[in-house]
Design a protein around this motif. Sequence first.
Motif, short mmCIF file in Angstrom:
data_model
loop_
_atom_site.label_atom_id
_atom_site.label_comp_id
_atom_site.label_asym_id
_atom_site.label_seq_id
_atom_site.Cartn_x
_atom_site.Cartn_y
_atom_site.Cartn_z
N GLY A 38 -4.07 -0.03 -11.37
CA GLY A 38 -4.09 -0.06 -9.91
C GLY A 38 -2.88 -0.80 -9.38
N ALA A 39 -3.05 -1.45 -8.23
CA ALA A 39 -1.94 -2.20 -7.63
C ALA A 39 -2.52 -3.27 -6.72
CB ALA A 39 -1.01 -1.28 -6.85
N ALA A 40 -1.72 -4.30 -6.44
CA ALA A 40 -2.17 -5.38 -5.59
C ALA A 40 -1.03 -5.85 -4.71
CB ALA A 40 -2.71 -6.54 -6.42
N GLY A 41 -1.35 -6.23 -3.47
CA GLY A 41 -0.32 -6.70 -2.55
C GLY A 41 -0.95 -7.11 -1.24
N ARG A 42 -0.35 -6.66 -0.13
CA ARG A 42 -0.91 -7.02 1.17
C ARG A 42 -0.48 -6.03 2.25
NH1 ARG A 42 -1.09 -11.74 2.92
NH2 ARG A 42 -0.78 -12.85 0.97
N SER B 165 -3.75 -8.94 5.65
CA SER B 165 -4.85 -8.95 4.69
C SER B 165 -4.34 -8.63 3.28
CB SER B 165 -5.92 -7.94 5.09
OG SER B 165 -5.39 -6.62 5.14
N ARG B 166 -5.04 -9.14 2.30
CA ARG B 166 -4.72 -8.84 0.91
C ARG B 166 -5.21 -7.44 0.55
NH1 ARG B 166 -2.62 -12.94 -1.76
NH2 ARG B 166 -2.87 -15.07 -0.93
N VAL B 167 -4.48 -6.80 -0.34
CA VAL B 167 -4.77 -5.41 -0.72
C VAL B 167 -4.99 -5.34 -2.22
CG1 VAL B 167 -3.81 -3.08 -0.91
CG2 VAL B 167 -3.43 -4.42 1.17
N ARG B 168 -6.05 -4.66 -2.60
CA ARG B 168 -6.26 -4.30 -4.00
C ARG B 168 -6.53 -2.80 -4.06
NH1 ARG B 168 -10.73 -3.58 -7.21
NH2 ARG B 168 -12.10 -4.41 -5.56
N HIS C 130 -8.87 -1.66 -1.12
CA HIS C 130 -9.80 -2.72 -0.72
C HIS C 130 -9.01 -3.80 0.01
CE1 HIS C 130 -13.11 -1.24 -3.37
NE2 HIS C 130 -12.08 -0.73 -4.02
N LEU C 131 -9.46 -4.15 1.21
CA LEU C 131 -8.79 -5.13 2.04
C LEU C 131 -9.64 -6.38 2.17
CD1 LEU C 131 -7.72 -2.73 4.94
CD2 LEU C 131 -6.32 -3.44 3.00
N ARG C 132 -8.99 -7.54 2.23
CA ARG C 132 -9.72 -8.80 2.41
C ARG C 132 -8.82 -9.79 3.13
NH1 ARG C 132 -14.01 -11.55 0.30
NH2 ARG C 132 -14.44 -9.83 -1.14
N VAL D 72 -12.89 -1.18 3.19
CA VAL D 72 -12.51 -0.25 2.13
C VAL D 72 -11.93 1.01 2.78
CG1 VAL D 72 -13.31 1.16 0.20
CG2 VAL D 72 -14.27 -1.12 0.56
N ILE D 73 -10.77 1.44 2.28
CA ILE D 73 -10.16 2.68 2.75
C ILE D 73 -10.25 3.67 1.60
CG2 ILE D 73 -8.04 3.78 3.56
CD1 ILE D 73 -7.19 1.07 4.69
N GLY D 74 -11.16 4.61 1.74
CA GLY D 74 -11.37 5.62 0.71
C GLY D 74 -11.10 7.01 1.23
N PRO D 75 -11.57 8.02 0.50
CA PRO D 75 -11.35 9.41 0.93
C PRO D 75 -11.96 9.69 2.29
CG PRO D 75 -12.12 9.30 -1.35
CD PRO D 75 -12.28 7.93 -0.78
#
Length: 278
Positions: free
Chosen positions: A121-125, A255-258, A266-268, A275-278
């Motif tokens: 996956g990936a992580a960031g913001r 916000s942090r992104v996973r 996934h945002l926090r 959650v940003i999904g399909p």
Amino acid sequence: MFGHAEIHDGVEVLDVGTGCGYGAALLARRLGDDRVTSVDVDPYLTKAAAERLDLIGLHPRIVTADATGPLTGEYDRIVATVSVRPIPPSWLQVLRPGGRLVTTIADTTIIVVADKTPDGGAAGRVMWDRAGFMRTRHGDDYPPDELADRFREIHDREGDEVTRGRYPVVEVAEAWELQSMLEVVAPGIEHWYDEDDEGRRTALMVHPDGSWARATAMRDEAPIVHQGGPRRLWDLLDRIRHRRLVEGSLPLYGSRVRITPDGVVHLRRGRWTAVIGP
């Protein structure tokens, strides 16, 4: 977008959304032709861009393909000047370990910057910055615009519920932070807005699930709101506006992104999650 990607000597870049070829030209001039691949779904655009680039002596790899589908190669950077929702898994698959992707989420102005993680996956913001791009297409033609008919249908409809809103009518599409937050928590809403010569504002909202809202008022007055369908769209908007007033801002930006390997975002930020999904 390239600034957020931190382009430097030696990286290989996938430019998603060739368009006129401008981004590919910048990258090829900076990095060299052999380190740039640019992809677009529209064969007219890729052909025209390649011809333009050839005229100025630049020859990056130009590919005609649906960028949300299978991709070839490996890249240190993926930069998209089209928007997506969620992140295509193929982007994560061709992103090298430690590589970075930069994109916007469809129907928002948020810029997601995330680095590849060992789990695929990936992580960031979400950056303290804004950009807006058209959605990715899956063919070389644009989808038909059916919104005009839907807005006409509700322009004078009475509604299942008629109330007075808490805040003045706002043009949501031009209130970028507000619009982005609404799209994240209630995706798929479309907007129409008008203000007449006397200052009377009318805003319409429609959703594919059949929900709709119409709010009308003079510029700074609380509006009369008509709503119908399974959800109360204007109430959702008012709750977001109230949160911004109470807390001073909305939690989306910064916000942090996973991102999981299947592309779900996934945002926090603090206690807030989405959650940003399909």
